[in-house]
Design an enzyme around this catalytic site. Structure first.
Site, PDB file in Angstrom:
ATOM      1  N   ASP A 309       0.855  -1.172   0.000  1.00 26.88           N
ATOM      2  CA  ASP A 309       0.000   0.000   0.000  1.00 26.88           C
ATOM      3  C   ASP A 309       0.905   1.241   0.000  1.00 26.88           C
ATOM      4  O   ASP A 309       2.098   1.168   0.303  1.00 26.88           O
ATOM      5  CB  ASP A 309      -0.963  -0.023   1.206  1.00 26.88           C
ATOM      6  CG  ASP A 309      -2.184   0.852   0.947  1.00 26.88           C
ATOM      7  OD1 ASP A 309      -2.187   1.591  -0.058  1.00 26.88           O
ATOM      8  OD2 ASP A 309      -3.139   0.811   1.748  1.00 26.88           O
TER       9      ASP A 309
HETATM   10  C1  BGC Z   1      -5.128   2.988   0.280  1.00 27.35           C
HETATM   11  C2  BGC Z   1      -5.371   1.833  -0.669  1.00 27.35           C
HETATM   12  C3  BGC Z   1      -5.348   2.322  -2.089  1.00 27.35           C
HETATM   13  C4  BGC Z   1      -4.017   3.004  -2.355  1.00 27.35           C
HETATM   14  C5  BGC Z   1      -3.850   3.508  -3.767  1.00 27.35           C
HETATM   15  C6  BGC Z   1      -3.902   3.777  -0.109  1.00 27.35           C
HETATM   16  O1  BGC Z   1      -3.765   4.919   0.660  1.00 27.35           O
HETATM   17  O2  BGC Z   1      -5.014   2.497   1.585  1.00 27.35           O
HETATM   18  O3  BGC Z   1      -6.584   1.213  -0.366  1.00 27.35           O
HETATM   19  O4  BGC Z   1      -5.584   1.272  -2.977  1.00 27.35           O
HETATM   20  O5  BGC Z   1      -3.893   4.102  -1.471  1.00 27.35           O
HETATM   21  O6  BGC Z   1      -4.640   4.585  -4.019  1.00 27.35           O
END
Ligand code: BGC
Length: 762
Positions: A309
Site C-alpha cells: 500500500d
Molecule cells: C489505500 C489503498 C489504495 C491506495 C492507492 C492507499 O492509501 O489504503 O486502499 O488502494 O492508497 O490509491
C-alpha cells in the site's frame, strides 16, 4: 539460465521469441520471457509509480508547501522529474503505474514501454472502488456499504463487470478493490468503502466483486484484475484512526477478518492482494511473512501477486521503526512475500543490491515477476497494450451502465423509519422545502471519486424536482459544509419551513477526497459519530414548525442520529448512492420503488458503544450501560418496506443430523401488505453450547424474495456442515456435536426471527 541481452531493435529483427506468440500457453510464455530477463529487468516489474498526470497535479497543489510524509496526497517524487520517469519507462525500469486517469496518458506510457528492450507492457492500476470514479465521465455506483445493503450478489457482480469495462476503456487493467475488511468501528473514515460488519456478508460481496471484475479466468481485454485488501485487520483500528495498530488474537483473525480473504483466494481466485497500512500484533503488515506467505500462499494457495500500500514499505523503516534503514525495509517486505512496490524510487536499486549481496534470494524476485508477467499475458497486453479511444467514449457512462447504477442505488437505500408519511404522493403537496448540506452537491458520490461532470450527477434536489415538479420545490441553500455552525441559516430555513407543507432535509457527511471540508473517507476519522455542525439543529428547528419532515442521511459511516430517529416521522439512510442518487432517493420516497435494502452494519447510539455489532459474544451485555441503552439505534439486517412480510412455519428437515450432513430450513413468507415488495430473508445460527465461546448469532445465508400482495412462498436454505463449523480451543476447525438454534427472519433482532433447534450428532 539467462541469455545474452539484445537491444529492442535487434530483438524485433531476430526471430519472433516464443513469449510473443499468442498461440502459446501463458505458462510457457512466462517461462520463456523470464529466462530472457536480467535481474534488473525482473526487479523492474515489481516497481510501480503514480502516473505523470497525477504527479503534475500534486506538484501544483503543493507548490512551495512542505508536504508531510504522512500526507497521503504525497503523490510525487521530489528528486524525480516526469521526464526521468518517461525515460525509465522506455528503459524497461517500470513494471506498473497507478492512477493514470486518462486513456491518452495510458497509451502514451505504453508507447514508451514498447521501446524497452523486451517490450513488456505496463500494468496500470486504479482505485475503481464503486465504478471507475477517479476518472471523469465514468459511471459512479453506490459505495460498497450501499452495495452490501442490497444483499444482492448478482447485482454486485454485474456492476463490477461493468466497472471492469470502464477500467479497461480508460487504459487501466487492475482495480484496487474489493476492500474486504470487516468494518468494526464507525469512527473509521473508510467504513463506507467496506461491505459492513458481518464476515459472511463481506465474503459474499467480495466474491461477487472479484468474479465481476476478473470474469472466468482474468483472461482477455474485457476483464480487470481485482485486489483483495487490506491484509489485515485494519478495519478495527485502535481509537478509530486509519492505520492505527491492531492487536488481534488468531481466533478473531480466523473467525472475523480472514474468512473474506480465504474465499477471495480459494473460491474467487483473486489475482492480487494488498497489504495493510497497520501493524498486527507488533509486526508491520508489510513485513508479515505469516500472513502473506504462510497463510495466503501456503495455506490458502494464493498464487497471484501482493502489492504494497501507498508508502507502507518505507514506513516499515520511518513509521514503525522496525527496519533501521530503507534497504532493510525492502529486504523484510520481499522476504515476507510482497511482490510489487507501490510506489516510487529506491526500491528497485535496493532489491537488486540485496540479491547481489546474497541477502535476498533471486527466487523471491522470480516468483514476483512470474505472477506479474502472467497477469500481463492473461490480460492480453502483449498482444495489444493500447486502448482504442472510440471504445472509451462508447463504454463510459453508457446507457446500460447508467441503468445498473440507478438500480443499485435504489436497492441500496435503507428506509429506517416511516410513521405513515411515506410513500409520498407529491400531488398532495404545494410547497416542498428541500435543504441541508447534502441536498444539492456531489457528496452523494462517496469517497474514491474525483470531480465528475455536473450533468452526470443527479443530486437529491434534482431528483425531487424531477419527481415533484420544480415549481413546487423551495430550495434553501444551507451551504455545502457539513461542519459549519450556522444558527442564522437554521433560522432562515425554519422560516421557510413555516410556509411549506413538506420538508426534506438532507444531512450527513462529506466524503469527497478533493475537498478540504471532507468528514469521512480514507484518513478522515472522527471521535464522534454525531452529525456535525448545526445539522441536527436544522432538523430540530424545521421539525418544530410542525411541517411533516423527512430526513435523508448521506455518508458512508453510520451516524448516531438519536434525536432524529425518535422525533421525525421518516428517516432514510441513503449512504452514497452514486451518479443517480437523486432519482433513486425520489423513487424510494414516492414508492415508485419499494425500499428493500437492509443495514449491513449496526447503527450505534453513541461512539462510546463501539464496538457495536450484532454478532457479539454472550457475555457482551451481561452488564448493561448505566447511562444509555446497550442496544444499537438500528440493528444489522434491519430495514423497512412499504409492504409487510409475515414469517411462519419454520421447519428443519430433521431434528437430529450427523455433523457430516447438510439439512434444510424452510419458512413461509407472505406479503400481507398492499404493494409488491422484496424481502431479504436472513438465516442466522447459534451454537448453543460450545467448547470455545461463540457469537449469540451469525448470519449464514440470505435470499432476496419478491412477492406480490397476498403472495406466499416457501423459502428454503441448505445448511451445510461448514456453516456450523468453528475453531475449538485447540484452534481445530470442525463441527462440534450438540444443539444449534436456527433462526430465520427479517433482521438480526430476536423479535424478527423465527427459531428452531436441531441436534448435531457425530
Ligand atoms: C489505500 C489503498 C489504495 C491506495 C492507492 C492507499 O492509501 O489504503 O486502499 O488502494 O492508497 O490509491
Amino acid at each position: 539460465m539467462t541469455i545474452a541481452v539484445l537491444p529492442a531493435a535487434l530483438l524485433t529483427m531476430a526471430q519472433k521469441p516464443l513469449y510473443k506468440d499468442a498461440g502459446q500457453p501463458v505458462e510457457k510464455r512466462v517461462t520463456d520471457l523470464l529466462q530472457r530477463m536480467t535481474l534488473e529487468e525482473k526487479v523492474a516489474q515489481m516497481c510501480q509509480y503514480v502516473g505523470p498526470g497525477h504527479i503534475r497535479e500534486t506538484q501544483q497543489r503543493f507548490k512551495g508547501k512542505k508536504v508531510a510524509k504522512n500526507d497521503d496526497a504525497y503523490g510525487f517524487y521530489p528528486n524525480l522529474s516526469i521526464n526521468d520517469l518517461y525515460k525509465m519507462t522506455e528503459e524497461g525500469k517500470v513494471g506498473s503505474f497507478l492512477h493514470v486517469v486518462t486513456a491518452e496518458e495510458a497509451n502514451q506510457l505504453q508507447e514508451l514501454a514498447m521501446k524497452s528492450r523486451l517490450q513488456i507492457p505496463l500494468i496500470i492500476g486504479i482505485d475503481a472502488i464503486h465504478g471507475n470514479a477517479l476518472v471523469s465521465g465514468t459511471t459512479v455506483y453506490p459505495t460498497p456499504i450501499g452495495q452490501a445493503a442490497s444483499f444482492d450478489t448478482e447485482l454486485v457482480e454485474r456492476l463490477s463487470r461493468e466497472s471492469a469495462l470502464e477500467v479497461r476503456a480508460t487504459g487501466a487493467h487492475w482495480t484496487f478493490t474489493p476492500n474486504i475488511d470487516v468494518a468494526r468501528d464507525a469512527r473509521w473514515g473508510r467504513t463506507g468503502e467496506t461491505f459492513g460488519e458481518d464476515p459472511y456478508l463481506v465474503t459474499r460481496m467480495g466474491v461477487a466483486t472479484i468474479k465481476g471484475y476478473q470474469g472466468e479466468d482474468c483472461q482477455g481485454s474485457d476483464v480487470a484484475l481485482a485486489c483483495g485488501k487490506h491484509l489485515i485487520a485494519g478495519s478495527e483500528p485502535s481509537n478509530g484512526t486509519n492505520a492505527a495498530p491492531m492487536d488481534v488474537s488468531e481466533r478473531t483473525l480466523r473467525e472475523v477478518y480472514l474468512p473474506p480473504y480465504k474465499a477471495a483466494v480459494e473460491e474467487a481466485k483473486v489475482f492480487t492482494l494488498m497489504a495493510a497500512h497497520n501493524e498486527l500484533n507488533g509486526v508491520p503488515c508489510h513485513a508479515d511473512k505469516w500472513m502473506m506467505t504462510d497463510i495466503m500462499r501456503d495455506e490458502y494457495g494464493f498464487d497471484g501477486f501482493i502489492v504494497s500500500d501507498w508508502m507502507d514499505v518505507e514506513r516499515i523503516h520511518d513509521l514503525h521503526k522496525v527496519a533501521p534503514n530503507l534497504k532493510e525495509a525492502y529486504r523484510e517486505t520481499v522476504a515476507a512475500g510482497l511482490d510489487m512496490h507501490m510506489h516510487g524510487p529506491g526500491f528497485m536499486e535496493g532489491v537488486i543490491e540485496l540479491v547481489k549481496e546474497g541477502k535476498l534470494a533471486e527466487a523471491q524476485v522470480d516468483r514476483a515477476c512470474r505472477a506479474i508477467l502472467e497477469a500481463k499475458f492473461k490480460l492480453g497486453l502483449f498482444e495489444n497494450p493500447f486502448v482504442d479511444l472510440k471504445k472509451t467514449r462508447k463504454t463510459l457512462f453508457c446507457k446500460e451502465h447508467k441503468a445498473t447504477a440507478l438500480e443499485a442505488a435504489e436497492k441500496s437505500i435503507v428506509l429506517l423509519k416511516n410513521e405513515g408519511l411515506l410513500p409520498l404522493d407529491f400531488s398532495k403537496y404545494k410547497n416542498i422545502l428541500v435543504t441541508g448540506p447534502n441536498a444539492d452537491n456531489h457528496t452523494v458520490l462517496g469517497d474514491w471519486t474525483l470531480q465528475q461532470p455536473d450533468e452526470n450527477v443527479v443530486t437529491i434536489l434534482d431528483g425531487i424536482c424531477q419527481a415533484a415538479g420544480k415549481e413546487k420545490v423551495t430550495y434553501y441553500n444551507y451551504g455545502d459544509d457539513v461542519r459549519q455552525d450556522s444558527p442564522e441559516k437554521v433560522k432562515e430555513a425554519s422560516e421557510l419551513a413555516k410556509k411549506a407543507d413538506l420538508a426534506i432535509v438532507v444531512v450527513g457527511e462529506n466524503p469527497l477526497r478533493y475537498q478540504k471540508t471532507k468528514t469521512c473517507g480514507e484518513n478522515v476519522d472522527r471521535m464522534s459519530i454525531d452529525l456535525l455542525g448545526t445539522q441536527e439543529l436544522l432538523v430540530k428547528e424545521i421539525h418544530k414548525t410542525g411541517v411533516p419532515t423527512i430526513v435523508v442521511l448521506v455518508g458512508g459511516r453510520p451516524l448516531s442520529v438519536n434525536w432524529i430517529a425518535q422525533n421525525v416521522p421518516a428517516l432514510v439512510q441513503a449512504w452514497e448512492p452514486g451518479s443517480f442518487a437523486g432519482t433513486a432517493v425520489a423513487n424510494i420516497l414516492t414508492g415508485k420503488v419499494n425500499p428493500s435494502a437492509k443495514l449491513p452494519i449496526s447503527i450505534p447510539r453513541h461512539a462510546g458503544q463501539i464496538q457495536m455489532i450484532y454478532n457479539h459474544k454472550p457475555s457482551q451485555y451481561f452488564h448493561k450501560y448505566k447511562d444509555g441503552a446497550s442496544t444499537p439505534l438500528y440493528a444489522f439486517g434491519y430495514g423497512l418496506s412499504y409492504t409487510t412480510f409475515a414469517y411462519s412455519n419454520l421447519k428443519l428437515s430433521g431434528n437430529k443430523v450427523s455433523s457430516k450432513d447438510s439439512f434444510t430450513a424452510s419458512v413461509e413468507l407472505t406479503n400481507i401488505g398492499k404493494s409488491e415488495g422484496t424481502e431479504i430473508v436472513q438465516l442466522y445460527i447459534r451454537d448453543d453450547y460450545s467448547y470455545a465461546t461463540r457469537p449469540v448469532k451469525e448470519l449464514k445465508d440470505f435470499m432476496r424474495v419478491t412477492l406480490k400482495p397476498g403472495e406466499k412462498r416457501t423459502v428454503e436454505f441448505t445448511i451445510s456442515p461448514d456453516k456450523l463449523a468453528y475453531y475449538n480451543r485447540a484452534m481445530e476447525y470442525g463441527v462440534e456435536p450438540g444443539t444449534f438454534t436456527i433462526m430465520v427472519g427479517s433482521s438480526s433482532m430476536d423479535k424478527d426471527l423465527q427459531k428452531a433447534k436441531i441436534e448435531i450428532i457425530k
